[in-house]
Design a protein around this motif. Structure first.
Motif, PDB file in Angstrom:
ATOM      1  N   SER A 168       0.821  -1.213   0.000  1.00  0.00           N
ATOM      2  CA  SER A 168       0.000   0.000   0.000  1.00  0.00           C
ATOM      3  C   SER A 168       0.856   1.265   0.000  1.00  0.00           C
ATOM      4  O   SER A 168       0.433   2.316  -0.473  1.00  0.00           O
ATOM      5  CB  SER A 168      -0.930  -0.005   1.216  1.00  0.00           C
ATOM      6  N   SER A 169       2.058   1.189   0.548  1.00  0.00           N
ATOM      7  CA  SER A 169       2.924   2.363   0.622  1.00  0.00           C
ATOM      8  C   SER A 169       3.643   2.633  -0.692  1.00  0.00           C
ATOM      9  O   SER A 169       4.294   3.657  -0.837  1.00  0.00           O
ATOM     10  CB  SER A 169       3.958   2.182   1.740  1.00  0.00           C
ATOM     11  N   SER A 170       3.556   1.703  -1.659  1.00  0.00           N
ATOM     12  CA  SER A 170       4.247   1.859  -2.940  1.00  0.00           C
ATOM     13  C   SER A 170       3.228   2.151  -4.037  1.00  0.00           C
ATOM     14  O   SER A 170       3.099   1.413  -5.012  1.00  0.00           O
ATOM     15  CB  SER A 170       5.048   0.597  -3.281  1.00  0.00           C
ATOM     16  N   ARG A 171       2.534   3.243  -3.882  1.00  0.00           N
ATOM     17  CA  ARG A 171       1.516   3.613  -4.870  1.00  0.00           C
ATOM     18  C   ARG A 171       2.175   4.233  -6.097  1.00  0.00           C
ATOM     19  O   ARG A 171       3.173   4.942  -6.004  1.00  0.00           O
ATOM     20  CB  ARG A 171       0.521   4.587  -4.245  1.00  0.00           C
ATOM     21  N   VAL A 172       1.600   3.950  -7.269  1.00  0.00           N
ATOM     22  CA  VAL A 172       2.139   4.410  -8.538  1.00  0.00           C
ATOM     23  C   VAL A 172       1.114   5.319  -9.204  1.00  0.00           C
ATOM     24  O   VAL A 172      -0.091   5.045  -9.176  1.00  0.00           O
ATOM     25  CB  VAL A 172       2.455   3.212  -9.461  1.00  0.00           C
ATOM     26  N   GLU A 173       1.599   6.407  -9.794  1.00  0.00           N
ATOM     27  CA  GLU A 173       0.719   7.285 -10.555  1.00  0.00           C
ATOM     28  C   GLU A 173       0.402   6.630 -11.894  1.00  0.00           C
ATOM     29  O   GLU A 173       1.303   6.222 -12.627  1.00  0.00           O
ATOM     30  CB  GLU A 173       1.376   8.647 -10.777  1.00  0.00           C
ATOM     31  N   ALA A 174      -0.882   6.536 -12.207  1.00  0.00           N
ATOM     32  CA  ALA A 174      -1.286   5.882 -13.448  1.00  0.00           C
ATOM     33  C   ALA A 174      -0.724   6.599 -14.671  1.00  0.00           C
ATOM     34  O   ALA A 174      -0.479   5.970 -15.705  1.00  0.00           O
ATOM     35  CB  ALA A 174      -2.812   5.812 -13.521  1.00  0.00           C
ATOM     36  N   SER A 175      -0.499   7.899 -14.569  1.00  0.00           N
ATOM     37  CA  SER A 175       0.010   8.667 -15.710  1.00  0.00           C
ATOM     38  C   SER A 175       1.432   8.271 -16.086  1.00  0.00           C
ATOM     39  O   SER A 175       1.881   8.551 -17.204  1.00  0.00           O
ATOM     40  CB  SER A 175      -0.046  10.172 -15.400  1.00  0.00           C
ATOM     41  N   THR A 176       2.167   7.625 -15.175  1.00  0.00           N
ATOM     42  CA  THR A 176       3.547   7.210 -15.461  1.00  0.00           C
ATOM     43  C   THR A 176       3.612   5.858 -16.164  1.00  0.00           C
ATOM     44  O   THR A 176       4.685   5.451 -16.604  1.00  0.00           O
ATOM     45  CB  THR A 176       4.363   7.143 -14.159  1.00  0.00           C
ATOM     46  N   LEU A 177       2.481   5.162 -16.273  1.00  0.00           N
ATOM     47  CA  LEU A 177       2.458   3.861 -16.930  1.00  0.00           C
ATOM     48  C   LEU A 177       2.401   4.026 -18.444  1.00  0.00           C
ATOM     49  O   LEU A 177       1.949   5.045 -18.965  1.00  0.00           O
ATOM     50  CB  LEU A 177       1.261   3.047 -16.449  1.00  0.00           C
ATOM     51  N   GLN A 178       2.856   2.995 -19.128  1.00  0.00           N
ATOM     52  CA  GLN A 178       2.783   2.973 -20.582  1.00  0.00           C
ATOM     53  C   GLN A 178       1.471   2.307 -21.013  1.00  0.00           C
ATOM     54  O   GLN A 178       0.836   1.577 -20.256  1.00  0.00           O
ATOM     55  CB  GLN A 178       3.978   2.201 -21.161  1.00  0.00           C
ATOM     56  N   GLU A 179       1.084   2.571 -22.263  1.00  0.00           N
ATOM     57  CA  GLU A 179      -0.096   1.915 -22.801  1.00  0.00           C
ATOM     58  C   GLU A 179       0.193   0.428 -23.008  1.00  0.00           C
ATOM     59  O   GLU A 179       1.323   0.056 -23.306  1.00  0.00           O
ATOM     60  CB  GLU A 179      -0.508   2.567 -24.131  1.00  0.00           C
ATOM     61  N   PRO A 180      -0.810  -0.441 -22.841  1.00  0.00           N
ATOM     62  CA  PRO A 180      -2.223  -0.165 -22.544  1.00  0.00           C
ATOM     63  C   PRO A 180      -2.545  -0.101 -21.056  1.00  0.00           C
ATOM     64  O   PRO A 180      -3.699   0.048 -20.680  1.00  0.00           O
ATOM     65  CB  PRO A 180      -2.919  -1.354 -23.188  1.00  0.00           C
ATOM     66  N   GLN A 187      -8.352   5.668 -14.091  1.00  0.00           N
ATOM     67  CA  GLN A 187      -9.297   6.102 -13.063  1.00  0.00           C
ATOM     68  C   GLN A 187      -9.153   5.278 -11.786  1.00  0.00           C
ATOM     69  O   GLN A 187     -10.063   5.280 -10.950  1.00  0.00           O
ATOM     70  CB  GLN A 187     -10.729   5.983 -13.592  1.00  0.00           C
ATOM     71  N   ALA A 188      -8.037   4.597 -11.620  1.00  0.00           N
ATOM     72  CA  ALA A 188      -7.865   3.690 -10.483  1.00  0.00           C
ATOM     73  C   ALA A 188      -6.591   4.007  -9.720  1.00  0.00           C
ATOM     74  O   ALA A 188      -5.696   4.690 -10.213  1.00  0.00           O
ATOM     75  CB  ALA A 188      -7.835   2.238 -10.968  1.00  0.00           C
ATOM     76  N   SER A 189      -6.521   3.516  -8.487  1.00  0.00           N
ATOM     77  CA  SER A 189      -5.305   3.569  -7.695  1.00  0.00           C
ATOM     78  C   SER A 189      -4.421   2.384  -8.085  1.00  0.00           C
ATOM     79  O   SER A 189      -4.920   1.265  -8.221  1.00  0.00           O
ATOM     80  CB  SER A 189      -5.629   3.511  -6.201  1.00  0.00           C
ATOM     81  N   VAL A 190      -3.131   2.631  -8.259  1.00  0.00           N
ATOM     82  CA  VAL A 190      -2.218   1.602  -8.747  1.00  0.00           C
ATOM     83  C   VAL A 190      -1.216   1.270  -7.648  1.00  0.00           C
ATOM     84  O   VAL A 190      -0.610   2.175  -7.055  1.00  0.00           O
ATOM     85  CB  VAL A 190      -1.481   2.070 -10.014  1.00  0.00           C
TER      86      VAL A 190
END
Length: 228
Positions: A168-180, A187-190
């Motif tokens: 839970s402490s290692s949350r990732v911003e979805a905008s930093t992920l690559q497609e797909p 719209q989710a917590s990663v």
């Protein structure tokens, strides 16, 4: 001795123009009393606010630990696989007996596996391992088209359970992920996950996703939240 005086003869009977020495000093205890009362009220309000915040926080944390979902009791797992040979991506749509469809993406190019349960506003990541590469590569090799969708039905010829602990402490911003992955989790917590031997008796399984591969190997991937 109390000294009183008047400003003029005309104001002799006006009590507002009469001044006595001790009266001004008698007002000081009242100011101190009201100041103490105000400070005590402020402390009580702060204490109530902190207590309510902690109560809500505890409730939110405890609500994360729910019983296993989905609970498969049958022999068949219905799922489809979208094979993107050009981008080296295989996307599984796994439908449970309760008609919930979860998404699992194997991104071979970036070496990631992403899980998106149907009834959760969360995505969970892990690094691909050797067996993952072999399963994805077998799907890509069988596909003659660049993009195609196939239906896979697992018969549980060989099935095992894997446990992944959610960091839970290692949350990732979805905008930093690559497609797909970015589109799936925008719209989710990663969160990152890591493989574990099991949640232990003190932890409840959060949810499970059963997925089958063309080699007739079915895997039940179960998640749980690690203690902070």
């Amino acid at each position: 001795m109390v000294r009183c005086w008047k400003r003029s003869e005309a104001s002799l009977e006006d009590p507002q123009n009469m001044h006595c020495g001790p009266m001004s000093s008698s007002r000081v205890p009242h100011k101190v009393l009201w100041g103490c009362i105000a400070a005590m009220l402020l402390i009580v309000i702060i204490a109530l606010g902190v207590t309510a915040h902690l109560g809500l926080q505890h409730k939110a944390q405890s609500s994360l630990q729910v019983v296993r979902f989905p609970d498969h009791t049958g022999d068949l797992i219905s799922q489809s696989a979208l094979i993107d040979k050009h981008n080296s991506v295989v996307t599984y749509s796994v439908t449970s007996h309760a008609n919930h469809t979860s998404t699992v993406i194997f991104d071979m190019r970036h070496g990631l596996v992403c899980y998106k349960p149907d009834n959760q506003d969360s995505c969970f990541l892990r690094r691909m391992e050797r067996l993952d590469y072999e399963n994805v590569q077998s799907q890509l090799n069988k596909s003659e088209q660049q993009v195609r969708q196939v239906w896979v039905v697992g018969n549980q010829t060989e099935k095992h359970t894997e446990f992944l602990g959610v960091l839970s402490s290692s949350r990732v911003e979805a905008s930093t992920l690559q497609e797909p992955l970015q589109s799936l989790c925008q719209q989710a917590s990663v969160y990152w996950t890591r493989r574990s031997d099991g949640p232990g008796k003190q932890r409840l399984i959060y949810f499970c996703i059963d997925i089958c591969f063309p080699s007739n190997i079915c895997v039940s991937v179960c998640f749980y939240y690690l203690p902070e």
